[in-house]
Write an enzyme that holds these catalytic residues in place. Structure first.
Site, PDB file in Angstrom:
ATOM      1  N   LYS A  72      40.544  25.067  47.598  1.00  0.00           N
ATOM      2  CA  LYS A  72      40.168  26.058  48.602  1.00  0.00           C
ATOM      3  C   LYS A  72      40.379  25.544  50.023  1.00  0.00           C
ATOM      4  O   LYS A  72      40.064  24.400  50.332  1.00  0.00           O
ATOM      5  CB  LYS A  72      38.682  26.418  48.443  1.00  0.00           C
ATOM      6  N   GLY A  93      28.531  32.196  43.549  1.00  0.00           N
ATOM      7  CA  GLY A  93      27.364  31.319  43.515  1.00  0.00           C
ATOM      8  C   GLY A  93      26.065  32.030  43.208  1.00  0.00           C
ATOM      9  O   GLY A  93      24.991  31.451  43.364  1.00  0.00           O
ATOM     10  N   ARG A  95      35.952  47.927  40.481  1.00  0.00           N
ATOM     11  CA  ARG A  95      35.972  49.397  40.382  1.00  0.00           C
ATOM     12  C   ARG A  95      36.573  50.028  41.634  1.00  0.00           C
ATOM     13  O   ARG A  95      37.315  51.001  41.559  1.00  0.00           O
ATOM     14  CB  ARG A  95      34.552  49.936  40.152  1.00  0.00           C
ATOM     15  N   GLY A 123      33.126  30.276  38.709  1.00  0.00           N
ATOM     16  CA  GLY A 123      32.736  29.255  39.669  1.00  0.00           C
ATOM     17  C   GLY A 123      31.566  28.459  39.150  1.00  0.00           C
ATOM     18  O   GLY A 123      31.698  27.606  38.267  1.00  0.00           O
TER      19      GLY A 123
END
Lengths: 213, 298
Positions: free
Chosen positions: B85, B157, B169, B239
């Site tokens: 990242k 997280g 959606r 994650g």
């Protein structure tokens, strides 16, 4: 032990074959589209009963270690080996090439393959993603060069006598490396013809499944 | 003789790399040992970072690109692709990650943004980028900047899938709407979406994004992953959900299987048994605005 390819395979002509695409992981949709454009009916294959309904099979690009683990967990490895042994046409691109190799280098601990193609394939041989590239490759039997896309691709380190080498990288640091092979009913490329819109490799394979090539 | 020389860093090899990850699970890892566990569980790639999002929330402070030594360690530990990242807009962090040989850069809202107006010009790089989005307009703006893969932002997280559901959606509904518009209406849609009209036309024609769409942000269980796949995700980022749980190896493998067999409830039920504690999770009502990551980026 990878299965041995019988000396002679009897193939009956089948004008509208159903070609399966192994759908445990990878770029399944791209293969399905090119196969359908090439005149095949298609079927995604995750289980032994789906495999039974396929006349030929494509093993797509993706992560070979993931495909192997899922094939092992969901009891697909032995059925795949049996079909290869029985002479089903199979085409593998990239990770699919690894899955068809009798021997692999730089795999993870214990990594198994379906096997059948008497070759040694080196995984991630061209390097990391920043080394992924496009280049023209001349393929035996094709009039014009094939524009090939290599993504963290493997190459064929060596082949057995029964294997026909169909194409090699032509320029750059990996010039001369084998990237397309055929042995009987098994076809494999390091690159991804499903990504370029050039259907010649898939048409060639569909002809193999039809018993024409 | 062919005269073509090998070309790296093309849109095709960048987007194609994401195609090869489809149907797979990409797992956040903070050590080489965790990376190995992820690879052994069948991950298609790992995301190398210093702290998982749950810990970034807990610790507070500025969250930055990881230590190069730590990324090197993870690259050395596994043979599957390694992502890392960079902060939103921090093009030098991205340059460093490219120099380290990572396979994909995630320009991520989970880290503290480095620029309040500009995302990284991703066309300038050989390494491909994945970016988060909450709706179609945001996804197309990232693609216009050169992103070769999109993921839902979700709310990282938290172990709470509700925001990822909302984003998946929303993106799906936005795409469906475009497919029903005529040419004249697409020009207006592009204006409303604040996205280039060429990309809007392409999405209308394809009925999907021109790049791969994964889901991310709050996925904690095999059923979460399978639900996202059924909502149209082409793969899953997990994650904190794995290494903040009781039995990471087992949960990781279960999420991989549930992603492949996302439409088979028998498989999902089977792999959901005996996984031990899931991460505790956070209800979003308890998060203040400044603790929400999905609003970062625009």
């Amino acid at each position: 032990m990878p299965p041995a390819i019988p000396e002679k395979v009897t193939v009956t002509a089948n004008p509208t074959p159903t070609v399966g695409v192994l759908a445990l992981q990878g770029d399944v949709r791209e293969h399905v589209r090119v196969l359908e454009d090439s005149g095949a009916r298609t079927l995604t294959v995750r289980r032994p009963d789906e495999l039974e309904r396929a006349d030929g099979l494509v093993i797509p690009g993706g992560e070979s270690t993931t495909m192997w683990r899922l094939a092992r967990s969901f009891d697909m490895l032995e059925p795949l080996r049996k079909r290869v042994e029985a002479g089903m046409p199979v085409y593998g691109s990239c990770a699919g090439m690894i899955m068809l190799a009798d021997t692999i280098l730089d795999g993870v601990d214990g990594q198994e393959t379906v096997g059948g193609l008497a070759m040694t394939v080196r995984r991630n041989a061209f390097g990391r993603q920043v080394d992924s590239f496009e280049a023209d490759v001349r393929i035996d039997g094709f009039a014009d060069p094939f524009h090939a896309v290599f993504i963290r691709a493997p190459w064929v380190e060596s082949v057995g006598e029964a294997v026909d080498v169909l194409g090699r990288v032509e320029t750059g640091p990996a010039a001369g490396r084998i990237v397309a092979v055929r042995q009987g009913q098994l076809l494999a490329t390091s690159f991804h013809p499903e990504l370029t819109g050039d259907a010649r490799v898939h048409r060639f394979f569909v002809d193999m499944v039809k018993g024409l090539s | 003789m062919s005269t073509s020389t090998p070309e790296t860093g093309t849109a095709r090899v960048k987007r194609g790399m994401a195609d090869m990850l489809k149907g797979g699970v990409i797992m956040d890892v903070v050590t080489p040992e965790q990376a190995k566990i992820a690879e052994d569980a069948g991950a298609v790639a790992v995301m190398a970072l210093e702290r998982v999002p749950a810990d970034i929330r807990k610790d507070g402070g500025v969250a930055r690109m990881s230590d190069p030594d730590m990324i090197d360690g993870i690259i050395a530990a596994v043979s599957i692709p390694v992502m890392a990242k960079a902060r939103i807009g921090h093009f030098v962090e991205a340059q460093v990650l490219q120099a380290l040989g990572v396979d994909y850069v995630d320009e991520s809202e989970v880290l503290t943004p480095a620029d309040e107006a500009h995302h990284v010009d991703k066309w300038a790089f050989t390494v491909p980028f994945v970016c988060g989005a909450t709706n179609l307009g945001e996804a197309l703006r990232r693609i216009a900047e050169g992103a070769a893969m999109i993921r839902s932002k979700g709310e990282a997280g938290t172990g709470n899938v509700v925001e990822a559901t909302r984003h998946m959606r929303q993106i799906r509904a936005d795409i469906k709407r475009l497919t029903q518009l005529d040419e004249a209406e697409l020009f207006v849609a592009a204006k409303e979406l604040r996205a280039p009209v060429e990309l809007v036309q392409e999405v209308a024609r394809l009925g999907r994004l021109p790049v791969v769409l994964f889901t991310a942000g709050g996925i904690a269980t095999p059923a979460d992953a399978a639900m996202m796949m059924q909502l149209g995700a082409e793969g899953v980022f997990v994650g904190s959900g794995i290494f903040k749980s009781g039995d990471p190896a087992k949960r990781a493998e279960a999420i991989v299987k549930a992603t492949t067999f996302h439409d088979d409830a028998d498989v999902i039920a089977k792999v959901s048994r005996g996984l031990g504690e899931a991460m505790v999770g956070i209800n979003l009502e308890t998060l203040s605005e400044d603790q929400r990551y999905a609003g970062r980026g625009w």
